[in-house]
Design a protein around this motif. Structure first.
Motif, short mmCIF file in Angstrom:
data_model
loop_
_atom_site.label_atom_id
_atom_site.label_comp_id
_atom_site.label_asym_id
_atom_site.label_seq_id
_atom_site.Cartn_x
_atom_site.Cartn_y
_atom_site.Cartn_z
N LEU A 84 58.22 31.93 -4.02
CA LEU A 84 59.12 32.23 -5.02
C LEU A 84 60.38 32.43 -4.38
N ALA A 85 60.89 32.98 -3.32
CA ALA A 85 62.05 32.92 -2.84
C ALA A 85 62.84 31.80 -2.68
N LEU A 86 61.89 30.58 -2.22
CA LEU A 86 62.37 29.44 -2.01
C LEU A 86 62.71 28.69 -3.33
N MET A 87 61.93 29.00 -4.43
CA MET A 87 62.14 28.20 -5.66
C MET A 87 63.01 28.89 -6.76
N LEU B 166 58.39 23.96 -12.53
CA LEU B 166 58.82 24.85 -11.83
C LEU B 166 57.58 25.87 -11.31
N THR B 167 56.89 26.18 -12.43
CA THR B 167 55.73 26.97 -12.14
C THR B 167 54.37 26.46 -11.42
N GLY B 168 54.31 25.14 -11.73
CA GLY B 168 53.47 24.42 -11.24
C GLY B 168 53.90 24.17 -9.42
N THR B 169 55.01 24.00 -9.25
CA THR B 169 55.29 23.86 -8.08
C THR B 169 54.98 25.11 -6.98
N VAL B 170 55.58 26.22 -7.72
CA VAL B 170 55.48 27.38 -7.12
C VAL B 170 54.09 27.71 -6.86
N LEU B 171 53.21 27.29 -7.81
CA LEU B 171 51.69 27.51 -7.56
C LEU B 171 51.23 27.14 -6.55
N VAL B 172 51.57 25.67 -6.34
CA VAL B 172 51.13 25.00 -5.34
C VAL B 172 51.59 25.31 -4.03
N LEU B 173 52.76 25.79 -3.93
CA LEU B 173 53.14 26.07 -2.59
C LEU B 173 52.38 27.46 -2.31
N SER B 174 52.31 28.37 -3.20
CA SER B 174 51.64 29.66 -2.99
C SER B 174 50.41 29.78 -2.44
N GLY B 175 49.75 28.63 -2.62
CA GLY B 175 48.31 28.52 -2.06
C GLY B 175 48.33 28.07 -0.49
N VAL B 176 49.40 27.59 0.00
CA VAL B 176 49.76 27.29 1.39
C VAL B 176 50.63 28.29 2.19
N MET B 177 51.27 29.10 1.42
CA MET B 177 52.15 29.98 2.33
C MET B 177 52.38 31.14 1.51
N LEU C 35 60.41 21.02 4.47
CA LEU C 35 59.31 20.48 3.58
C LEU C 35 59.47 21.05 2.13
N VAL C 36 59.72 22.29 1.92
CA VAL C 36 60.05 22.87 0.77
C VAL C 36 60.99 22.21 0.01
N ASP C 37 62.12 22.15 0.75
CA ASP C 37 63.39 21.70 0.17
C ASP C 37 63.16 20.18 -0.43
N VAL C 38 62.15 19.24 0.28
CA VAL C 38 61.99 18.00 -0.23
C VAL C 38 61.21 18.31 -1.84
N ILE C 39 60.40 19.14 -1.93
CA ILE C 39 59.59 19.48 -3.19
C ILE C 39 60.70 19.90 -4.06
N MET D 250 60.38 34.75 -15.24
CA MET D 250 59.19 35.59 -15.29
C MET D 250 58.06 34.52 -15.09
N PRO D 251 57.90 33.23 -15.86
CA PRO D 251 56.72 32.49 -15.47
C PRO D 251 56.73 31.78 -14.13
N LEU D 252 57.73 31.89 -13.21
CA LEU D 252 58.02 31.51 -12.08
C LEU D 252 57.33 32.49 -11.12
N ALA D 253 57.55 34.03 -11.33
CA ALA D 253 57.00 34.93 -10.58
C ALA D 253 55.51 35.06 -10.95
N PHE D 254 54.99 34.99 -12.24
CA PHE D 254 53.70 34.71 -12.42
C PHE D 254 52.83 33.67 -11.63
N GLY D 255 53.63 32.39 -11.63
CA GLY D 255 53.22 31.32 -11.09
C GLY D 255 52.79 31.63 -9.59
N SER D 256 53.56 32.36 -8.97
CA SER D 256 53.54 32.56 -7.51
C SER D 256 52.28 33.49 -7.29
#
Length: 615
Positions: free
Chosen positions: A113-116, A96-107, A74-78, A136-142
């Motif tokens: 972060l490890a996946l992105m 990138l930050t928006g994607t990890v933000l959405v993913l972090s809401g359901v996992m 699922l995450v690979d598709v995203i 750093m934006p990616l980490a903060f987004g998670s």
């Protein structure tokens, strides 16, 4: 000594140990629990009930479901869609930050972060963007994404369970969404529009050139038994490979000889320290018979080994083995970059202690730390969280070895879409669990545990993968600190702290007290684990609400939001630590973006909390 004073002593020592970092946080938490039992603050028969607490069970289930999302594809598709963004920095950060933000809401947010993270590094390389601008934006987004749902981050689960123990009703799956989503979107906008100018640019030597270009790694190569290079001079070696590969040093036994001053001939088990990339390493292996990795450590020597000393004049003693391990088969080996996680078993251990080759089939080629490579003997390096390693291993086993060691691969990730049936199955199982929670058919711990069990039964992931997904140190931290947090409440310690805050803020509006609570909890979460911060601050928040004769909910929501605002340091959250090495960041880099982001979150969060959860 009063019970409350003893609790304060225990907590002060615990927080000091967390900040010191000499011992891992799960060991510190367990010591705090046992200390509380010995002092009579926690009844012995209730000492380990925290490990069966609904918050702990929920965290375990979320970790297993997160791994199921990964394995199903699922995450690979995203991620595959995210890689299609252009070369504009603002779009890269947004996607990138928006994607990890959405993913972090359901996992789990660390899992997201490890996946992105490999996707972000691949994007940086393809578009010649310094990774420091994206990671750093990616980490903060998670961290921001975890605010949006009950299962997004452990503090939300803890606060929900605490509310249930106090009022009899826990927060629901989407109770955090109105405030959390608003704060997350505001934080995303700040990062993309303003924060990109505050993120340090670690270009050139600190990231792309020194760390990610393997041609700049320091490599150790060994002259094996009957190797072609035995008896060669360094000039012969360079002539054979037809490349001006710099040999920095030749190590024989315990003596190091500078490469430019070495005029002798190479012998078996000599170590050559060279700067080489994959192509040069291949030449040295093929044309000179050199092997990657240092000599086998003494404790790994085979039984029956016999050592003979040659006594020829002018020659040094030379070891000859009756039985010797066959040379490493380099066919099918690959190089991979990986970052050491906070919970890795490699931390504070060396290659020799880990028996990296014998047990895991991996050769350590190089280590980078704080944005630059380490130029010391590889066997002498004690690994730290955030170190970036260059490893060589078999293509089939390297992923499992990295998982066991607690390392996150950073090399370009081959996206695997998984089986469509499993992808749809994992989504359907999770959706059913969420529906059961929303309709109040089942508590969160039961619904999510059931979803994890069904995922295992239908084959979304294997039982072994499920156990590997469980973050043992975090579970021990939660299970141990829950009784300690309860002791803070039952001993009257939380009430004392709340009374002090009430006295200081008696002439202030309640909103300023909420802001003070936010700042205290936020500061705490930047030096200790955010789950520990939530566990300690929840009883204080409840005492404050009682003192003001106000609703409990806004105070608990303040703790939930602020406990996840660990933006100021690389040690406040695993996400921050994971990007430190790959991004080439220094300790002081985080607050430059983290401080204004934290203040922005507080300015948005408190009015929203009071709007959704009035006093």
């Amino acid at each position: 000594m009063a019970d409350s004073t003893q609790v304060f002593v225990i907590l002060a020592a615990t927080l000091a140990a967390f900040v010191w970092g000499r011992f891992r946080y799960d060991l510190v938490a367990l010591a705090a629990l046992l200390g509380s039992v010995l002092l009579g603050l926690v009844p012995a028969e209730r000492a380990f009930l925290g490990f069966g607490h609904p918050a702990v069970i929920t965290v375990v289930a979320v970790l297993v479901l997160s791994r199921g999302f990964e394995r199903s594809g699922l995450v690979d598709v995203i991620a595959e869609q995210a890689l299609r963004v252009g070369d504009r920095l603002i779009l890269q950060m947004l996607v990138l930050t928006g994607t990890v933000l959405v993913l972090s809401g359901v996992m789990n947010n660390v899992g997201a972060l490890a996946l992105m993270l490999p996707v972000a590094i691949r994007m940086a390389r393809e578009h010649d963007t310094p990774p420091s601008l994206l990671l750093m934006p990616l980490a903060f987004g998670s961290l921001l994404g975890g605010l949006t749902t009950l299962i997004g981050t452990p503090p939300n689960i803890i606060i929900s369970s605490y509310r249930g123990s106090v009022s009899g009703e826990s927060f629901g799956m989407f109770s955090f969404f109105p405030v959390g989503a608003t704060v997350a979107l505001a934080g995303l906008a700040f990062i993309v529009l303003v924060g990109r100018h505050l993120v340090p640019r670690r270009a050139g030597t600190a990231s792309l050139d020194a760390m990610f270009d393997t041609a700049h790694y320091l490599v150790e190569l060994r002259v094996p038994e009957d190797g072609k290079a035995a008896g060669w001079s360094l000039r012969d070696l360079r002539r054979a490979v037809e490349e001006p590969i710099p040999v920095l040093a030749v190590i024989r036994g315990d003596k190091r000889h500078a490469g430019h001053a070495f005029h002798g001939v190479l012998q078996e088990d000599d170590i050559l320290m060279v700067e080489a990339g994959p192509e040069e390493m291949k030449l040295l292996e093929d044309k000179a018979g050199l092997e990657v990795g240092p000599e086998p450590p003494p404790e790994e020597a085979l039984e029956g080994e016999e050592v003979e000393e040659s006594s020829e004049a002018g020659s040094q003693g030379k070891e000859k083995r009756k039985d010797k391990r066959p040379p490493v088969d380099t066919e099918g080996l690959q190089l991979v970059e990986a970052v050491v996680r906070n919970d890795s078993l490699m931390i504070q251990r060396t290659v020799t202690q880990l028996r990296l080759h014998n047990q895991f089939g991996l050769h350590l080629v190089a280590v980078a730390r704080d944005g630059g490579r380490l130029n010391q003997r590889l066997r002498d390096i004690r690994f730290r969280a955030g170190d970036v390693l260059l490893l060589q291993g078999g293509e089939g086993d390297i992923t499992e070895s990295l998982t066991t060691l607690g390392c996150l691969p950073l090399a370009s990730r081959n996206l695997t879409l998984g089986q469509p049936r499993m992808l749809l199955m994992s989504v359907a199982i999770f959706a059913a669990a969420v529906l059961a929670m929303v309709l109040d058919l089942l508590p969160a711990a039961v619904a999510l545990s059931g979803a994890a069990l069904v995922s295992l039964l239908v084959g979304v992931l294997s039982l072994r993968e499920a156990y590997q997904a469980i973050d043992g140190p975090v579970i021990v931290l939660l299970g141990a600190m829950i009784p300690v947090g309860q002791a803070l409440d039952t001993s009257g310690g939380a009430a004392l702290i709340a009374d002090a805050l009430l006295t200081l803020g008696s002439a202030w509006p309640v909103v300023l007290t909420l802001a003070g609570l936010f700042l205290i909890c936020m500061a705490l979460s930047n030096v200790v684990n955010n789950a520990a911060a939530a566990l300690l601050m929840a009883p204080i928040a409840a005492s404050l609400a009682e003192g003001f004769e106000a609703s409990l909910d806004p105070f608990l929501m303040v703790v939930a939001i602020s406990a996840s605002c660990a933006f100021l340091t690389p040690i406040g959250h695993q996400s921050n630590t994971l990007v430190m090495g790959p991004g080439g960041y220094r300790f002081g880099d985080y607050w430059k973006l983290g401080l204004p982001l934290s203040l922005s979150v507080m300015v948005v969060a408190i009015p929203m909390i009071l709007l959704v959860w009035p006093l």
